[in-house]
Design an enzyme around this catalytic site. Sequence first.
Site, PDB file in Angstrom:
ATOM      1  N   LEU A 136       0.876  -1.162   0.000  1.00 26.29           N
ATOM      2  CA  LEU A 136       0.000   0.000   0.000  1.00 26.29           C
ATOM      3  C   LEU A 136       0.914   1.211   0.000  1.00 26.29           C
ATOM      4  O   LEU A 136       1.920   1.223   0.731  1.00 26.29           O
ATOM      5  CB  LEU A 136      -0.887   0.028   1.251  1.00 26.29           C
ATOM      6  CG  LEU A 136      -2.089  -0.908   1.290  1.00 26.29           C
ATOM      7  CD1 LEU A 136      -2.728  -0.884   2.679  1.00 26.29           C
ATOM      8  CD2 LEU A 136      -3.119  -0.518   0.233  1.00 26.29           C
ATOM      9  N   ASP A 137       0.608   2.231  -0.803  1.00 29.00           N
ATOM     10  CA  ASP A 137       1.511   3.376  -0.826  1.00 29.00           C
ATOM     11  C   ASP A 137       1.479   4.111   0.511  1.00 29.00           C
ATOM     12  O   ASP A 137       0.601   3.899   1.351  1.00 29.00           O
ATOM     13  CB  ASP A 137       1.187   4.311  -2.002  1.00 29.00           C
ATOM     14  CG  ASP A 137      -0.143   5.033  -1.847  1.00 29.00           C
ATOM     15  OD1 ASP A 137      -0.329   5.727  -0.831  1.00 29.00           O
ATOM     16  OD2 ASP A 137      -0.987   4.916  -2.752  1.00 29.00           O
ATOM     17  N   MET A 138       2.447   4.959   0.713  1.00 28.01           N
ATOM     18  CA  MET A 138       2.646   5.618   1.999  1.00 28.01           C
ATOM     19  C   MET A 138       1.401   6.349   2.488  1.00 28.01           C
ATOM     20  O   MET A 138       1.091   6.345   3.677  1.00 28.01           O
ATOM     21  CB  MET A 138       3.827   6.599   1.887  1.00 28.01           C
ATOM     22  CG  MET A 138       4.103   7.384   3.154  1.00 28.01           C
ATOM     23  SD  MET A 138       5.532   8.471   2.969  1.00 28.01           S
ATOM     24  CE  MET A 138       5.522   9.300   4.555  1.00 28.01           C
ATOM     25  N   ARG A 220      -4.859   5.896  -7.679  1.00 29.65           N
ATOM     26  CA  ARG A 220      -4.443   7.298  -7.643  1.00 29.65           C
ATOM     27  C   ARG A 220      -4.194   7.851  -9.040  1.00 29.65           C
ATOM     28  O   ARG A 220      -4.535   8.992  -9.344  1.00 29.65           O
ATOM     29  CB  ARG A 220      -3.191   7.453  -6.775  1.00 29.65           C
ATOM     30  CG  ARG A 220      -3.463   7.180  -5.296  1.00 29.65           C
ATOM     31  CD  ARG A 220      -2.279   7.561  -4.426  1.00 29.65           C
ATOM     32  NE  ARG A 220      -2.542   7.244  -3.032  1.00 29.65           N
ATOM     33  CZ  ARG A 220      -3.219   8.031  -2.190  1.00 29.65           C
ATOM     34  NH1 ARG A 220      -3.702   9.181  -2.629  1.00 29.65           N
ATOM     35  NH2 ARG A 220      -3.406   7.670  -0.935  1.00 29.65           N
TER      36      ARG A 220
END
Length: 265
Positions: A136-138, A220
């Site tokens: 999962l991205d930051m 995103r």
Amino acid sequence: MNLHGKNRHIPGTFRSASPCAESSRSNSVQGASPIRLQLYLARCGAASRRACETFIADGRVSVNGTIVTAAGTKVNETDEVRLDGVLMRPESRRVYVLLHKPAGCVCSMADEKGRKTAASLLEPHFSERLYNVGRLDMFSSGLIIFTNDGEFAKRLSHPSSGIEKEYIVKTTVPVPAELAERFEKGIRIEGIFYKCRSADIRSSRTVHIVLVEGKNREIRRVFEHFEIPIRSLTRIRIGSICMENLAEGAFRELSEEECRLLSAY
């Protein structure tokens, strides 16, 4: 031991280490057949088998004091295998943990920028070396699985597994119906094709999205393409495993039945 000394490729199977090294291995399997180095590392809980192949190619792995860069190299359980200088031993207990990752944590075992890692939330509670399955991205939060079972991680990570992952996306402006429709049909952005299984607009600024393959920062990038700013992005489901009452930053071990269901995909 200096891993970055003589970098020499040695193919084939390594002979066993000294009797002292053999006796120091509490988890060694006597008489076991040689196995590929990346599989050995995965069984030690270093990472998934694919990630271990990268470790080897990058010259981070030594066998009996010699840097090895060929993933096809075979080792015995009595060989001294080190990753970044740390001795690797097969772990007898397989661990499967579900973490509700908070936003602001990165999904890597260590971060060169000193940012907090998701793995650090688990380290005080487990003696085993656990690594994340997928990412999962930051700035995203939600469910992510940690394990020391390389084969399990490989099955879950492979696109052919068909495991659904569901996300709640909350935005700062209303989401146009066109975004959901085109995302479901498939859309090409900067040469990369993105397609979700479903995009359900629950309110003007809330969308539930289900992905199967899931490319890097896919949601995103699609929302950026439509110039829709994301306020929060949370993964709420992996296959049949739902968030339920798992608080942000909290974790629990998966049950045998949950692991079986995930492996069955």
